[in-house]
Design a protein around this motif. Structure first.
Motif, PDB file in Angstrom:
ATOM      1  N   GLN A   1       1.013  -1.290   0.074  1.00 63.93           N
ATOM      2  CA  GLN A   1      -0.008  -0.019  -0.011  1.00 63.93           C
ATOM      3  C   GLN A   1       0.963   1.250  -0.002  1.00 63.93           C
ATOM      4  O   GLN A   1       2.059   1.131   0.648  1.00 63.93           O
ATOM      5  CB  GLN A   1      -0.850  -0.072   1.193  1.00 63.93           C
ATOM      6  N   PRO A   2       0.356   2.285  -0.648  1.00 60.85           N
ATOM      7  CA  PRO A   2       0.888   3.622  -0.504  1.00 60.85           C
ATOM      8  C   PRO A   2       1.164   3.995   0.823  1.00 60.85           C
ATOM      9  O   PRO A   2       0.506   3.650   1.815  1.00 60.85           O
ATOM     10  CB  PRO A   2       0.255   4.624  -1.112  1.00 60.85           C
ATOM     11  N   PRO A   3       2.384   4.757   1.293  1.00 57.24           N
ATOM     12  CA  PRO A   3       2.905   4.783   2.787  1.00 57.24           C
ATOM     13  C   PRO A   3       1.445   5.550   3.237  1.00 57.24           C
ATOM     14  O   PRO A   3       0.863   6.611   2.542  1.00 57.24           O
ATOM     15  CB  PRO A   3       4.019   5.838   2.581  1.00 57.24           C
ATOM     16  N   SER A   4       1.302   5.152   4.434  1.00 60.97           N
ATOM     17  CA  SER A   4       0.420   5.960   5.394  1.00 60.97           C
ATOM     18  C   SER A   4       0.715   7.342   5.478  1.00 60.97           C
ATOM     19  O   SER A   4       1.895   7.662   5.846  1.00 60.97           O
ATOM     20  CB  SER A   4      -0.136   5.033   6.418  1.00 60.97           C
ATOM     21  N   LYS A   5      -0.233   8.162   5.814  1.00 61.33           N
ATOM     22  CA  LYS A   5      -0.066   9.609   6.431  1.00 61.33           C
ATOM     23  C   LYS A   5      -0.378   9.858   7.628  1.00 61.33           C
ATOM     24  O   LYS A   5      -1.240   9.382   8.267  1.00 61.33           O
ATOM     25  CB  LYS A   5      -0.717  10.358   5.178  1.00 61.33           C
ATOM     26  N   ARG A   6       0.191  11.015   8.144  1.00 63.69           N
ATOM     27  CA  ARG A   6      -0.404  11.545   9.418  1.00 63.69           C
ATOM     28  C   ARG A   6      -0.389  12.969   9.088  1.00 63.69           C
ATOM     29  O   ARG A   6       0.394  13.604   8.352  1.00 63.69           O
ATOM     30  CB  ARG A   6       0.488  10.908  10.823  1.00 63.69           C
ATOM     31  N   LYS A   7      -1.165  13.951  10.089  1.00 65.75           N
ATOM     32  CA  LYS A   7      -1.131  15.228  10.051  1.00 65.75           C
ATOM     33  C   LYS A   7      -0.095  15.888  10.865  1.00 65.75           C
ATOM     34  O   LYS A   7       0.231  15.395  11.968  1.00 65.75           O
ATOM     35  CB  LYS A   7      -2.357  15.680  10.674  1.00 65.75           C
ATOM     36  N   VAL A   8       0.763  16.815  10.282  1.00 71.43           N
ATOM     37  CA  VAL A   8       1.654  17.628  11.089  1.00 71.43           C
ATOM     38  C   VAL A   8       1.687  18.773  10.978  1.00 71.43           C
ATOM     39  O   VAL A   8       0.773  19.615  10.209  1.00 71.43           O
ATOM     40  CB  VAL A   8       3.201  17.168  10.527  1.00 71.43           C
ATOM     41  N   TYR A   9       2.072  19.610  12.022  1.00 70.29           N
ATOM     42  CA  TYR A   9       1.750  21.191  12.000  1.00 70.29           C
ATOM     43  C   TYR A   9       3.275  22.062  11.967  1.00 70.29           C
ATOM     44  O   TYR A   9       3.914  21.567  12.568  1.00 70.29           O
ATOM     45  CB  TYR A   9       0.994  21.330  13.117  1.00 70.29           C
ATOM     46  N   ARG A  10       3.084  22.833  11.411  1.00 70.06           N
ATOM     47  CA  ARG A  10       4.175  23.950  11.332  1.00 70.06           C
ATOM     48  C   ARG A  10       3.581  25.328  11.435  1.00 70.06           C
ATOM     49  O   ARG A  10       2.665  25.838  11.128  1.00 70.06           O
ATOM     50  CB  ARG A  10       5.275  23.596  10.458  1.00 70.06           C
ATOM     51  N   ARG A  11       4.630  26.166  11.412  1.00 65.13           N
ATOM     52  CA  ARG A  11       4.132  27.836  11.564  1.00 65.13           C
ATOM     53  C   ARG A  11       3.762  28.216  10.255  1.00 65.13           C
ATOM     54  O   ARG A  11       4.061  27.813   9.177  1.00 65.13           O
ATOM     55  CB  ARG A  11       5.631  28.592  11.850  1.00 65.13           C
ATOM     56  N   GLY A  12       2.351  28.769  10.230  1.00 61.77           N
ATOM     57  CA  GLY A  12       1.783  29.377   8.964  1.00 61.77           C
ATOM     58  C   GLY A  12       2.017  30.847   8.712  1.00 61.77           C
ATOM     59  O   GLY A  12       3.005  31.408   9.437  1.00 61.77           O
ATOM     60  N   THR A  13       1.249  31.662   8.267  1.00 60.40           N
ATOM     61  CA  THR A  13       1.621  33.015   7.841  1.00 60.40           C
ATOM     62  C   THR A  13       0.602  33.774   8.606  1.00 60.40           C
ATOM     63  O   THR A  13       1.219  35.197   8.738  1.00 60.40           O
ATOM     64  CB  THR A  13       1.652  33.108   6.285  1.00 60.40           C
ATOM     65  N   GLY A  14      -0.390  33.569   8.816  1.00 62.65           N
ATOM     66  CA  GLY A  14      -1.169  34.324   9.493  1.00 62.65           C
ATOM     67  C   GLY A  14      -0.958  35.153  10.880  1.00 62.65           C
ATOM     68  O   GLY A  14       0.088  34.665  11.668  1.00 62.65           O
ATOM     69  N   ARG A  15      -1.777  35.874  11.338  1.00 63.29           N
ATOM     70  CA  ARG A  15      -1.446  36.421  12.735  1.00 63.29           C
ATOM     71  C   ARG A  15      -3.024  35.950  13.407  1.00 63.29           C
ATOM     72  O   ARG A  15      -3.904  35.988  12.828  1.00 63.29           O
ATOM     73  CB  ARG A  15      -1.548  38.144  12.789  1.00 63.29           C
ATOM     74  N   PRO A  16      -2.684  35.783  14.781  1.00 62.18           N
ATOM     75  CA  PRO A  16      -4.155  35.393  15.581  1.00 62.18           C
ATOM     76  C   PRO A  16      -5.024  36.573  15.775  1.00 62.18           C
ATOM     77  O   PRO A  16      -4.512  37.811  15.948  1.00 62.18           O
ATOM     78  CB  PRO A  16      -3.761  34.814  16.795  1.00 62.18           C
TER      79      PRO A  16
ATOM     80  N   VAL B   1      -2.724  30.524  11.254  1.00 57.86           N
ATOM     81  CA  VAL B   1      -1.555  30.765  11.961  1.00 57.86           C
ATOM     82  C   VAL B   1      -0.604  29.662  12.070  1.00 57.86           C
ATOM     83  O   VAL B   1       0.507  29.668  11.882  1.00 57.86           O
ATOM     84  CB  VAL B   1      -2.025  31.490  13.322  1.00 57.86           C
ATOM     85  N   VAL B   2      -1.303  28.323  12.134  1.00 58.72           N
ATOM     86  CA  VAL B   2      -0.450  27.239  11.939  1.00 58.72           C
ATOM     87  C   VAL B   2      -1.035  26.497  10.826  1.00 58.72           C
ATOM     88  O   VAL B   2      -2.170  26.355  10.619  1.00 58.72           O
ATOM     89  CB  VAL B   2      -0.677  26.418  13.344  1.00 58.72           C
ATOM     90  N   SER B   3      -0.126  25.885   9.994  1.00 64.74           N
ATOM     91  CA  SER B   3      -0.502  24.796   8.935  1.00 64.74           C
ATOM     92  C   SER B   3      -0.555  23.390   9.242  1.00 64.74           C
ATOM     93  O   SER B   3       0.396  22.972   9.916  1.00 64.74           O
ATOM     94  CB  SER B   3       0.278  25.519   7.820  1.00 64.74           C
ATOM     95  N   GLU B   4      -1.622  22.999   8.581  1.00 66.68           N
ATOM     96  CA  GLU B   4      -1.503  21.642   8.907  1.00 66.68           C
ATOM     97  C   GLU B   4      -1.147  20.848   7.392  1.00 66.68           C
ATOM     98  O   GLU B   4      -1.978  21.295   6.325  1.00 66.68           O
ATOM     99  CB  GLU B   4      -3.169  21.209   9.148  1.00 66.68           C
ATOM    100  N   GLU B   5      -0.404  19.918   7.435  1.00 68.71           N
ATOM    101  CA  GLU B   5      -0.189  19.170   6.290  1.00 68.71           C
ATOM    102  C   GLU B   5      -0.294  17.493   6.469  1.00 68.71           C
ATOM    103  O   GLU B   5      -0.161  17.252   7.712  1.00 68.71           O
ATOM    104  CB  GLU B   5       1.294  19.474   5.869  1.00 68.71           C
ATOM    105  N   GLU B   6      -0.307  16.765   5.626  1.00 66.31           N
ATOM    106  CA  GLU B   6      -0.373  15.398   5.196  1.00 66.31           C
ATOM    107  C   GLU B   6       1.377  14.992   5.283  1.00 66.31           C
ATOM    108  O   GLU B   6       1.804  15.745   4.274  1.00 66.31           O
ATOM    109  CB  GLU B   6      -1.013  14.883   4.420  1.00 66.31           C
ATOM    110  N   SER B   7       1.612  14.197   5.981  1.00 66.88           N
ATOM    111  CA  SER B   7       3.231  13.749   5.980  1.00 66.88           C
ATOM    112  C   SER B   7       3.147  12.412   6.129  1.00 66.88           C
ATOM    113  O   SER B   7       2.494  11.584   6.938  1.00 66.88           O
ATOM    114  CB  SER B   7       3.949  14.389   6.928  1.00 66.88           C
ATOM    115  N   PRO B   8       4.098  11.840   5.095  1.00 67.51           N
ATOM    116  CA  PRO B   8       4.303  10.251   5.281  1.00 67.51           C
ATOM    117  C   PRO B   8       4.697   9.789   6.445  1.00 67.51           C
ATOM    118  O   PRO B   8       5.699  10.414   7.140  1.00 67.51           O
ATOM    119  CB  PRO B   8       5.125   9.821   4.216  1.00 67.51           C
TER     120      PRO B   8
END
Ligand code: ADP
Ligand code: ZN
Length: 732
Positions: free
Chosen positions: A113-128, A174-181
């Motif tokens: 199967q293609p590698p499973s993914k999980r959500k990871v978080y890093r600094r985004g661009t916006g302001r709270p 403010v925080v970005s959420e991405e899928e990462s293997p």
């Protein structure tokens, strides 16, 4: 395999090995676009699709028009030639069919199967929209990671906020959420970090191993040294040399519980933890290791025996720590000894093997004597730690009541340790509360319904347990045989009962019990071991779980409750095992500054094995043991194979056993003898009757071929099963 093509064009006839219980590979047609040798594929089998590996050109002998086409090629690097050769040779050695060998090599879930993914978080661009203290902590945590991504739990833990705070910031950008293997590489280990300054004999041994690894050729070294002499420090230098060369290393350990301390040591030496492979590892992690080992994203694996079948890209070193340990022998399914298979795999990949032990197996000792293995010896404990003094306590003079096992002198010695703030270990290699439950009215002993084995009382679990099949039942109030109530009594000691005695004898002491049954998870067990090491107990009551590798600095007394236990029985390795276990347990004492003492309770203080244990004349013991085995023509001076037949029908197993014994021409031709059929020592397991034959052959004879011819004469019908155990270790 030199002349086999490495690529098969579309429509070419190819052999595919699957993990289905067949004799070997089946022929298929290569799929669209062709396929590489070693490729992992999906192929139709009957109504299903199964996973397989392209093993080579088609074998023929099947109508080409009926051949089916491989359905798809999986997105995994092909199996390397080296691995195919290893599986074939290991299968041929252990007489294990290839599909079963392939199962060992693919023990990770959802490989294709293609590698499973999980959500990871890093600094985004916006302001709270609104600055809160919690939100500020999240941003600070992300800034601190310098652009690296974190999982939700990592981030909320680091910032000390709930996950909803993070989620709120995600909504505002403010925080970005991405899928990462998930299958990410392991942190890099740095072999250039400094080692501890080595003592002279350690430095010499490390130098030899470093050179061996640097040679890039195969070789096996027996690294012998008393417990605490620094074998681990030395072989970590071999690991360093291997990593520095850009090759991968594997360290095999016998017990999961061992690895916590070991992982910390690896981290201290190389700056990061290695990959960890054993039955307690999650499915996702298994998958990650399997892929990373294959793509070079894992430099070092620490694992149990099955780690040997991982698809290493470039394996340069295998360390087998505590190489004499019987847990290296897999006793179910494919019957292999990981120590021997490590040597085989290394010889195919031009890798080095280090077999480390304070008390090597006679096999390895003999190979070193014969010059097949290099031998390195560390003779003294590192630093000021001295080897424990060993003494026997003659139990014939002790007048203990039938339900007590701790002699007066042992109790007195333990009491002195408690008074000094030191620790004492009471060692009994028997799990549970009592090995036998007997009815005092009729004499009936409670046995397992499915096995010829007694039920062992486990008070901690509040049940009777069969150690053969795992069947459990509540302890009955009434004798199942005569119906009398209240007459069932526990006979004999197990660790739980010994702990009860210890609590009664030393009411002021803190007592810890170390037995595998008492812990439901490896984590709990690790925590308990760590707590003991920090002084969280005065008396440790334990099974052989404590004999292996743990470092308890405060432990200065080891009391062996029954040193004679392993000497009973007809096992060919009884003496060797007792010697190893007793020396190993004794070695737990006095590992730090304070010297240790080991006291062995025995009814036969003059037994040659007990005397060898006490005198510490190891070479003398090995030589005497070697002479006896040589005279008897048994391993390592002769070869053996065990055959176990089983069926629910006792007549059928004996009929087949007798037929095998009568038609043993194939064995006679190589000068081998066959013994049996005889009921196996445990003649019924899980409702199946078991009969055993034993083959004894001269050293150097073609045992496997002869055994294969011999058992191949018979077709197994119905529920009859036949298992071949080459180089059997135990005889049950
Ligand atoms: P073994 O594997 O032979 O049982 P270890 O490698 O575990 O021995 O060493 C025993 C203890 O001594 C460990 O705590 C280890 O860190 C320590 N030790 C061994 N050699 C050295 C050294 N050269 N410098 C510092 N500590 C050492
Ligand atoms: Zn049973």
């Amino acid at each position: 395999m030199n002349d086999t093509p490495s690529h098969f064009p579309e429509g070419a006839r190819i052999a595919v090995l699957t993990t289905q219980p067949l004799d070997g590979p089946l022929d298929y047609l290569a799929p669209e676009g062709g396929v590489m040798i070693g490729a992992y594929v999906e192929a139709p089998l009957g109504p299903r699709k199964v996973m397989g590996v392209v093993w080579g050109p088609g074998l023929g002998g099947f109508d080409a028009s009926k051949l089916r086409r491989v359905s798809s090629v999986l997105d995994v690097p092909p199996m390397r030639d080296e691995m195919r050769v290893f599986l074939e040779k290991a299968g041929a050695y252990t007489l294990t069919p290839l599909p079963a060998m392939l199962r060992l090599a693919t023990r990770a879930p959802a490989l294709g199967q293609p590698p499973s993914k999980r959500k990871v978080y890093r600094r985004g661009t916006g302001r709270p929209d609104r600055e809160t203290e919690a939100r500020a902590r999240v941003m600070a945590a992300l800034d601190e990671m310098g652009g690296l991504a974190l999982t939700l739990s990592e981030l909320s833990q680091m910032a000390g906020v709930t996950s909803s705070v993070v989620k709120g910031l995600v909504k505002q950008g403010v925080v970005s959420e991405e899928e990462s293997p998930r299958d990410t590489p392991y942190p890099r280990l740095d072999p250039a970090l400094p080692s501890k300054p080595l003592a002279e004999d350690q430095a010499e041994a490390a130098e030899v191993l470093r050179d061996a690894v640097a040679s890039g050729r195969y070789g096996t070294t027996l690294l012998k040294g008393v417990t605490g002499s620094g074998k681990t420090e030395v072989y970590l230098e071999a690991v360093a040399a291997c990593l520095a060369k850009g090759r991968q290393a594997l360290v095999l350990l016998p017990e999961i519980a061992l690895s916590a301390e070991f992982l910390t040591r690896v981290e201290a030496r190389f700056g990061a933890k290695p990959a960890e492979w054993h039955s307690g590892v999650t499915q996702t992690e298994r998958r990650r290791i399997w892929h990373m080992v294959g793509s070079g994203g894992a430099q070092l694996v620490v694992g149990a025996r099955s780690a040997l079948f991982l698809p290493f890209q470039d394996l340069g070193l295998v360390v087998v720590d505590e190489e004499h340990d019987s847990s290296y022998k897999q006793e179910e399914g494919a019957l292999y000894n990981a120590r021997d298979m490590a040597v085989l795999r290394a010889s195919i990949t031009d890798a080095q093997v280090v077999l480390a032990s304070a008390t090597p197996s006679l096999e390895s000792w003999a190979n070193a004597e014969a010059g097949k293995y290099r031998r390195l010896t560390l003779t003294s404990r590192f630093g000021t730690a001295a080897l424990p003094e060993m003494k026997s306590l003659d139990m014939r003079g002790e007048d203990l009541p039938a339900d007590r096992w701790i002699s007066e002198p042992l109790a007195a010695a333990a009491r002195r340790r408690i008074e000094n703030g030191e620790q004492a270990l009471l060692f009994l290699n028997r799990r549970g509360y009592a090995p036998v439950t007997i009815c005092r009215a009729c004499g009936h002993q409670i046995g397992c319904k499915h096995c010829d084995a007694r039920m062992v009382e486990h008070r901690f679990l509040k049940r009777l347990v069969c150690h053969q099949c795992g069947e459990t039942e509540p302890r009955p109030e009434v004798c199942p045989s005569c119906g009398v109530e209240g007459k069932l009594a526990a006979v004999g000691p197990g660790v739980e009962r010994l702990a009860e005695e210890a609590r009664a004898r030393f009411p002021e002491a803190r007592i810890a019990v170390l037995s595998s049954d008492m812990y439901t998870t490896a984590r709990q067990l690790k925590a308990e071991i760590a707590s003991i090491a920090e002084g969280g107990a005065d008396i440790i009551v334990g099974t052989q779980l404590v004999a292996k590798g743990h470092n308890f600095p405060l432990l200065t007394l080891v009391g062996v409750i029954d040193a004679d236990l392993g000497l009973q029985g007809s096992d060919l390795r009884a003496a060797e095992r007792t010697f190893q276990l007793m020396r190993q347990v004794a070695g737990r004492a006095g590992r730090a500054e304070k010297p240790g003492v080991a006291l062995l309770q025995t009814y036969q203080p003059d037994h040659p094995v007990i005397r060898a244990i006490l005198s510490g004349d190891e070479e003398g013991f090995w030589r005497a043991e070697a002479r006896e085995r040589e005279a008897a023509g048994v391993p390592p001076y002769g070869r053996m194979a065990g055959i176990i037949l089983s069926s629910e029908d006792v007549q059928k197993v004996f009929d087949l056993g007798n037929a095998l014994a009568r038609n043993a021409g194939a064995l006679r031709r190589i000068g081998a003898d066959v013994y049996g059929p005889a009921p196996a020592p445990i003649a019924r397991v899980r409702g199946r009757h078991r009969v055993r034959l034993l083959v004894k052959a001269p050293k150097g004879s073609a045992l496997q071929a002869a055994v294969a011819d011999w058992v191949g004469q018979f077709r197994l019908k119905g529920d009859l099963r036949l298992a071949v155990d080459i180089d059997p270790q135990s005889f049950f």
